[in-house]
Structure formats: structure tokens, C-alpha cells
Design an enzyme around this catalytic site. Structure first.
Site, PDB file in Angstrom:
ATOM      1  CB  SER A 221      -9.072   0.417  -0.409  1.00 46.63           C
ATOM      2  OG  SER A 221      -8.264   0.571  -1.570  1.00 46.63           O
TER       3      SER A 221
ATOM      4  CG  HIS B 218      -5.186   3.954   0.409  1.00 48.93           C
ATOM      5  ND1 HIS B 218      -4.474   2.533   0.244  1.00 48.93           N
ATOM      6  CD2 HIS B 218      -6.600   3.665   0.027  1.00 48.93           C
ATOM      7  CE1 HIS B 218      -5.721   1.969  -0.494  1.00 48.93           C
ATOM      8  NE2 HIS B 218      -6.864   2.405  -0.462  1.00 48.93           N
TER       9      HIS B 218
ATOM     10  CG  ASP C  70      -2.332   0.557   0.866  1.00 49.55           C
ATOM     11  OD1 ASP C  70      -2.363   1.809   0.658  1.00 49.55           O
ATOM     12  OD2 ASP C  70      -3.288  -0.080   1.034  1.00 49.55           O
TER      13      ASP C  70
END
Ligand code: NAG
Length: 847
Positions: free
Chosen positions: A627, A265, A191
């Protein structure tokens, strides 16, 4: 040269193959100097070049290029040799691969020390390097090179809709598990990196995280990612940016050449999978309950390969996966995917990422991947292969209800994730347009409350300001943060927000605000507010206000209630049918596979992340996307593997999908949000193309009863039904069997026909994983255009050596049709296990 070889058919196990660390980065490029020099100005792109020898995970002694020199070791030999010796052989094989790679490249480029963007030996045997299109073409013709594939981009699977409150806590309540869930499991997260200072990843205050011998990963330290960042909870942290750098998209100022998360994220997804238990969610000083990862005791291994704004390049992502598997992660969580099926191979299943992931699964690592955010339209899934568990996003029907109580005792209902106005008082209301000071600034619309300087501070102070939400907030420069700032600067008591149209209201995304706030997303309730305001606000003939008689108070919108209402498939969640090639032809493999919460999820955030202005400077953010759904599944997988350490990736994934919920608590079928023009989503019964097998059910997954087992050779056999033996051999280094069979032969917990002609037989084998024998009865809800029967339909499955049962399903088209139709097969056990598999058929022909 003599190459050490292993016994025929002997498969390498993760436990020792990871003793070999793959080589790290070499940052210079191959520049074909005098020899083969490209014409000036010809553009170079990064390509991945795959060589014919097998990578370490598939190495089993049967190497095409080495046949003849091979010395096969017998089973007996293998058993009588030490682990250290075997690891030595792997080391030697690694050295051999590197030599061969260099020999082939220097043969091509005409000089010896060609340097690469990446060298891969573990999951794939290849290099990434910059080439001109011409060089790429010529390299692909080299006899020892099986494919040359241009780099492509992958993206975070997030949508910019903020998140949904308290879900991890709710999931914990449901799972009833202890805070020790996921002990000794390592979840690899590919990520945007991680914020090591976040309380979700703190080791201090937790039961000590001891050393974990099976994990061999390391940490890349840097000034902004200092020693101590890897604290046992964060057990590994690497970054991969060589391709992004080469492609010119990497900027160290905002992307950081270290595992530090410059986006948010990566911290968010890691905290959902394995964040500490019971971390207070504090946003703008207000508390929003407690957050927990699904497996709070699991370790996090960070492989940063995605970057703020730019996403990731596939050579970096493959390097990250390669390292994760070499390090010995248990689960690989990928909240990323391409925007469309990538080219480069004849089949989506043979795209370079999926081939690498096939080898990760071979090394016993379960791979969980986001299905994509291309919904609600058909064929938008961007996670393709049967060896990958692809996750759809569910949305709870919860709204953040809030109320505005008026001076005339009327109540208008709206939405607002924000605190109440102080005390029990009613505050005067003032419309932003009525509060403008002087002539105002013609460049600014006063109704959107974006600049305090526009208004008469004395007039606004202590009142509730009425502002208007318009498309300026969606496509223009207006932000909710600026609105909150205006309210604070003016000393207003709070803000009540109208919408200028239902269409704009439908675009409002919930974000938490620190000032008292309510919004009325429909024009009907907005008009109610305006009518009340106009009725009680006295103006003179010139429109100047004489008195403010309209009063109100804003309720508390921060209280959390977990409604446990059924999930709907979120409109943005990518849909099947899955595609098998780049013409978007339907595949005989179901995607997505399972649905998990992915709407308005609170998770860890990094204060330096500027990706979403709503959360800049914050430690928590609410995000939506497949996600966010993916790490829920990765966390549950870690819990499962901690409980059943010997289970294969196929078994873990089978347990999660066959126990998924297909109905809500009242037994009503789950629904999917379809496309609609306005704010109300159009709902329809969710199909397997929307949600796969259904909504993840943690409790049931931990005790599935039966599982569907599959291994590497089964997946290769499946590939042989999809591509030529040559292509399959090139990518997997495994030869196709004489009879490839059909895609539907693969023993997975779903049956999918893109094209059903007449009658087809579908074999499946179930394995009993319960400790006792159990009698199962198969029932089938039949579909519109086909029927399914099972033989046998009743069986008793034993334990130990008698724990397998073969079943043959007959699927027969009863009506020619090009519309998808669906059935469900349910195995009901006498001891309470319920195992479901979805059947989906697109085209049906009678013969
Ligand atoms: C890198 O990012 C910084 C901060 O946004 C910016 O000022 C700088 O111009 C960028 N550098 C390049 C080469 O784009």
C-alpha cells in the site's frame, strides 16, 4: 429507436468522453415483489450484472446489440463535427444504456422501476444490485446479460509494521526535482478517504492551485467534511458505500458517510503520492524531519471506497474507479486488492475489477496497484493484469539505532525511535520487578510496565525503568503506548527494554515514542543489561534492595540519517509467479512489475484513525505494506506525465520499469527477504518474481530512452490467448482476431513463460522517446535452463517516423526443469540510456 453511432474503429478519447457524468447512487434495491419473489429467508447478496452493450469508454459504433440500426460516421464526418456535438452523442449513448439496463431488469423482475445499488455506464455497462443466488443464476442466462458476478471483498494492502523514516525527503533529494513536480496532474486515490485538515493537503501557504479545466470531479460535502475541504489541492472527493451498506458492514459512526478518512490509510497513501513539499513530521510533540509527496504539486482526487476494519466491497470499488475515470484523473492509485484470486471468471485477467481497469487504461488512465502482502511465498500476488502496474514493497536495511551508555562506560546497542534522557547525566536503573509496590495485582505482569499503579512511584521517579518485551506485546493486550504512559505517570527518566526471548524480540515493530526509550531485541544484549544491573544492585538476604548502583543514559534515537542503502524486497511483499486462473496455474505475465519503498514510511494520518493504536490521535504515522509502495509509483507517474503529457499508460509504465535498479550502488544484485523463523530475515538474490524489473529509480525513469508501447487492442489480443472469444467479447466488447497468437506476443517490457517447450520466438517493438537517434547494443545474461538471443542485437533507432525498431528474441529451453530460472536483456545506448527487461521461465521442456 435510433441510436447515434460513431465511425467504425473510432476510439473515444478521454478528453471528451468524460463530459458525461455517470449516474450516481440509487440506494434502494430491486425487490422482486409478486413476480419472481424469492422464497422467504433466502439470502440476498450484492451482485454485479454486466450487460452486452459496450460501456462509454469502449463505445465505437460497433455494438453487438445494435447492429443493423447502426449508422457509421466516417472519419471525415467526425472531423467536421464539433466537440459539443460529439459530447451530445455520448450523452445520448449514456441515456440509451440506462434505458436498456432498465428494460432488461424490468423484463426480468416484472416491474418497471427497479432500483440499483449502483449503475455503471462508463468503465463497465452494468448495475450492482442485491440478488438471491437463484436470481443471479437465472439473470446470467438472460440473452442480453454477459456476466453476473457476486461481490467480493478487497482490503488495504498494509501490514501492521510501522514505518520508515524520512524516505519521501530522501527520494526528493535523489530526484532533484523542484517542488513543482506533478503540476496540473490529478492522482485519483481509491482508498479510505482523506483528512482535509492535514498540512500535507493544505492549499494555503502554497503557490495557488488554480482551476483545472480538464477535471470534472466534484466533492461530497457533509458536516464532518465541510465546504472548503476541497481546496484545489484536494480537487475532488467522493465516497462510495452503497454495497458496504447493503451488506451490513457500513457503520456511519466510525466509517462516515462522507469522504472523511476515518482510518488513516487513505490520507497516508495520498500524502505519499502528492503530499505538500516539506511538511514537518511531528509525532507526540517531537519532530522527525520533513515529509513530501513524490509529486508535491499534483492534485489529489479522493474516491473513498474502503472502510476501517472492513475493507471494501467490489461494487463500491468499481463505482469509485468508474467515477475517477469519468472525472478525468490522470493516474489511478489502488493500494488495495483481494486476499486471493477472486472467482467469477475463468481467467484472473477477466475478473470484474481487472476488466474495469482495462477500460480505465483505454481511457488513457495509468493504473497502479499494490501487489499484495502475501509474501514471502510464491504465487501470492493479487494484482494480475498486464495493463496494470503492480508494485512490490522494498525495505531499506536501516534500523533505528540507539545506545545505552552504562555507568561502567560499557555501551549496549539497541533500537529506539525516541528522545535521549535529559542532560549528560547517568540515571539509576531499576528493574520493573524490583519496583512493585505492595503485593501488586496478580492479574498484571509487572515486567511489561502496563500500569503505573503497580509500582512504587517514589522508587521509580528519576530512574530508568527496565521493562520486558514479551509475546504479550504481540498477541496480548500490552502496548508500547501504555508503557510510555506508565513511564510518564511514574516520572521515570526513561525505559530500557529487554526481551524475554529472541522470538519475541523478532516481532518488535518500531514505533516512535515520546519518552526516552531503548529496546534490545536479542536475548544476548538483554542479558548483558541484566547482568550489569544485578552486579551493581545490592540486595539483602530477603531480596530487598539496599542500593541502586547501576546507572545509564539513553542516547537520541530520533536523528535521521538517510543511508541510501539498497532496498531489499520486504518479506511481506507478495511474490510471483503470477497466476492466470483460480487453480493457481502460472501465467505468461510477470508480476509484480516494480519495487518501491514500502517499509516504515512516514505519511499523513488522521487523528481519529483507530486502526492502529500506536497512531491514534496523531497526524503522522509510520506504515508498511505494498500500500505504501504503490503511491510512490503513482507520484512518479504524475511527474512523468507532467513532463510527457502525450504518453500512454503503457509508455509511462514502461519508462518506470525498464529503468529500475537491479543492483545496489556497489553493483551487488538486490536481495529479497525470504521466510525465516526468527528475527533475522533470510536473504537471497531477488528475482523478477520478487521485485519485477527492480527498484524504482526516479531520475532514470524521467529519461528512459526506449519504451514498449501497447494499447487496448493489444491487451484484448492478449486476452484472446487466455479465454474463449465469447468470454473476451462479453467482457471487453471487442472481438478476437482470427489468430489470437501467444500471450508472450504482448509488447510489454518483460518476457515470461510459464511453460517453455523447445524454442519460442518473442517479438518486441521499442520506440525511441529521446530527441535524437541512438545506437543500442543488446546484451543478455543467460539463465540456467534456457538461452535467449536477440535479432538484431545491434541497431540504430531514429526519431520522428523512424523511431521504432522491431526485435525478435529467441528463447530456447536447454534443460528440462520445473524450477524457475531467469535472464536479463539489457539495451545499452550510445548516449547512456540503459533499458532492461527481465525474462522468467517456470517450466522448461526440450520438446
Ligand atoms: C457503530 O460503531 C459504534 C462505535 O464503535 C458502536 O458503538 C455501534 O454499536 C456500531 N453500530 C453498529 C450497528 O454496529
Amino acid at each position: 429507436m435510433r441510436i447515434p453511432e460513431f465511425g467504425r474503429g473510432w476510439r473515444i478519447q478521454t478528453s471528451w468522453l468524460v463530459l458525461v457524468l455517470t449516474l450516481g447512487l440509487a440506494l434502494l434495491s430491486c425487490e422482486a415483489k409478486e413476480y419472481n419473489a424469492p422464497p422467504d429467508g433466502q439470502k440476498k447478496d450484492v451482485y454485479i450484472v454486466i450487460f452486452e452493450d459496450m460501456p462509454i469508454v469502449t463505445y465505437n459504433g460497433k455494438i453487438t446489440g445494435l447492429r443493423g440500426t447502426a449508422k457509421y460516421f466516417s472519419e471525415k464526418w467526425r472531423k467536421s463535427h464539433k466537440r459539443a456535438h460529439i459530447s451530445d452523442l455520448v450523452k445520448k449513448y449514456n441515456e440509451y444504456l440506462i434505458k436498456e439496463q432498465d428494460a432488461i431488469l424490468s423484463d426480468f423482475f416484472g416491474f418497471g422501476d427497479c432500483e440499483k445499488t449502483y449503475r455503471y455506464t462508463h468503465l463497465v455497462n452494468g448495475v450492482a444490485l442485491p440478488l438471491t443466488a437463484d436470481e443471479a443464476l437465472r439473470l446470467s442466462e438472460h440473452p442480453k446479460i454477459v456476466r453476473v458476478e457476486k461481490s467480493y471483498k478487497v482490503y488495504k494492502s498494509t501490514v501492521h509494521t510501522p514505518d520508515y523514516l524520512g524516505l519521501p525527503k530522501g527520494m526528493w533529494a535523489r530526484s532533484g526535482g523542484p517542488a513543482g513536480a506533478g503540476e496540473n496532474m490529478v492522482i485519483g486515490i481509491v482508498d479510505t478517504g482523506i483528512d482535509p485538515t492535514h498540512p500535507s493537503f493544505a492549499a494555503r501557504g502554497q503557490k495557488p492551485y488554480g482551476p483545472l479545466r480538464k477535471f470534472r470531479g466534484t466533492c461530497d460535502y457533509a458536516r464532518e467534511f465541510p465546504r472548503g475541504s476541497c481546496n484545489g489541492k484536494i480537487i475532488g472527493a467522493r465516497f462510495f458505500n452503497a454495497a458496504a451498506k447493503r451488506e451490513g458492514s457500513f457503520n456511519a459512526t466510525i466509517h462516515f458517510a462522507s469522504p472523511l478518512d476515518g482510518d488513516g490509510h487513505g490520507s497516508h497513501t495520498a500524502s505519499t503520492a502528492a503530499g505538500n513539499y516539506g511538511v514537518p513530521v511531528v509525532f507526540n510533540g517531537a519532530r522527525y524531519g520533513l515529509a513530501s509527496g513524490v509529486a508535491p504539486r499534483a492534485r489529489v482526487a479522493v474516491y473513498k471506497a474502503l472502510y476501517r476494519y472492513i475493507g471494501g466491497s467490489i461494487p463500491d470499488v468499481i463505482a469509485a474507479c468508474n467515477q475517477a475515470v469519468a472525472d478525468g484523473v490522470d493516474i489511478l492509485s489502488l493500494s488495495l486488492g483481494p486476499n486471493a484470486p477472486p472467482g467469477g471468471a475463468t481467467s484472473t485477467f477477466l475478473n470484474i475489477l481487472d476488466v474495469a481497469l482495462l477500460n480505465a487504461v483505454k481511457a488513457n488512465v495509468l493504473v497502479v496497484q499494490a501487489a499484495g502482502n502475501g509474501g514471502p511465498f510464491a504465487k501470492t500476488v493479487t494484482s494480475f493484469s498486464p495493463w496494470v502496474l503492480s508494485v512490490a514493497a522494498g525495505q531499506d536495511d536501516r534500523v533505528f539505532r540507539n545506545t545505552l551508555t552504562l555507568g561502567n562506560r560499557g555501551v549496549i546497542r539497541g533500537t529506539g525511535l525516541a528522545p535521549a534522557t535529559k542532560g549528560a547525566y547517568l540515571y539509576p536503573l531499576i528493574l520493573a520487578d524490583d519496583a512493585v509496590a505492595g503485593k501488586g495485582d496478580p492479574a498484571l505482569t509487572p515486567s511489561s510496565c502496563q500500569a503505573a499503579s503497580l509500582y512504587n512511584r517514589l522508587l521509580v521517579r528519576g530512574k530508568i525503568l527496565i521493562c520486558t518485551f514479551s509475546f504479550d506485546f504481540v498477541y496480548g493486550g500490552a502496548t508500547m503506548q501504555q508503557l510510555a504512559k506508565t513511564v510518564k505517570t511514574l516520572g521515570a527518566a526513561g525505559v530500557a527494554m529487554m526481551v524475554d526471548s529472541d522470538n519475541a524480540g523478532g516481532k518488535y515493530e518500531v514505533i516512535p515514542l515520546s519518552v526516552p526509550f531503548i529496546i534490545f531485541p536479542s536475548s544476548a544484549s538483554s542479558n548483558t543489561l541484566l547482568a550489569y544491573y544485578n552486579r551493581y544492585t545490592k540486595k539483602d538476604r530477603k531480596g530487598k534492595i539496599i542500593s541502586f548502583g547501576a546507572t545509564a543514559k539513553i542516547g537520541n534515537g530520533q536523528t535521521m540519517t538517510y543511508t541510501r542503502s539498497a532496498q531489499q524486497v520486504a518479506s511481506f511483499s507478495s511474490r510471483g509467479p503470477n497466476v492466470k486462473d483460480f487453480n493457481f496455474d502460472e501465467a505468461d505475465i510477470l508480476k509484480p512489475n516494480v519495487m518501491a519503498p514500502g517499509y516504515l514510511i512516514w505519511g499523513a494520518w488522521t487523528p481519529i484513525g483507530t486502526d492502529n493504536p500506536a497512531f491514534t490521535g496523531q497526524r503522522f504515522a509510520m506504515m508498511s505494506g505494498t500500500s505504501m509502495a504503490t503511491p510512490h509509483v503513482a507520484g512518479l507517474a504524475a511527474m512523468l506525465k507532467a513532463k510527457y503529457p502525450r504518453w500512454s499508460p503503457a509508455a509511462l509504465s514502461s519508462a518506470m520499469v525498464t529503468t529500475a535498479d537491479v543492483a545496489d550502488r556497489q553493483g551487488r544484485p538486490l536481495q529479497a527477504q525470504g521466510a525465516s523463523a526468527d528475527s533475522t530475515p533470510f536473504l537471497q538474490a531477488a528475482t523478477p518474481f520478487d521485485m519485477g524489473s527492480g527498484a524504482l529509480n526516479i531520475q532514470a525513469a524521467l529519461n528512459p530512452g526506449l519504451i514498449f508501447e501497447a494499447g487496448h487492442l493489444d491487451y484484448v489480443k492478449f486476452l484472446c490467448s487466455q479465454a474463449t472469444p465469447r468470454e473476451v467479447l462479453g467482457s471487453t466488447k471487442t472481438a478476437c482476431p482470427v489468430r489470437a497468437g501467444m500471450a508472450t506476443d504482448l509488447n510489454i517490457p518483460s518476457i515470461t513463460f510459464a511453460n517453455l517447450v523447445g524454442t519460442k520466438l518473442v517479438p518486441r517493438t521499442v520506440t525511441n522517446v529521446a530527441p535524437v537517434a541512438e545506437k543500442y547494443t543488446i546484451t543478455i545474461t543467460n539463465a540456467r535452463d534456457f538461452v535467449v538471443t536477440a535479432n538484431p542485437s545491434v541497431f540504430t533507432i531514429g526519431v520522428g517516423r523512424r523511431n521504432k525498431q522491431a526485435i525478435v528474441f529467441t528463447v530456447r529451453a536447454t534443460r528440462a526443469s520445473q524450477a524457475s530460472s531467469f535472464a536479463r536483456i539489457t539495451f545499452t545506448g550510445s548516449l547512456g540510456h540503459v533499458v532492461r527487461i527481465p525474462v522468467s521461465v517456470v517450466n522448461k521442456r526440450l520438446r
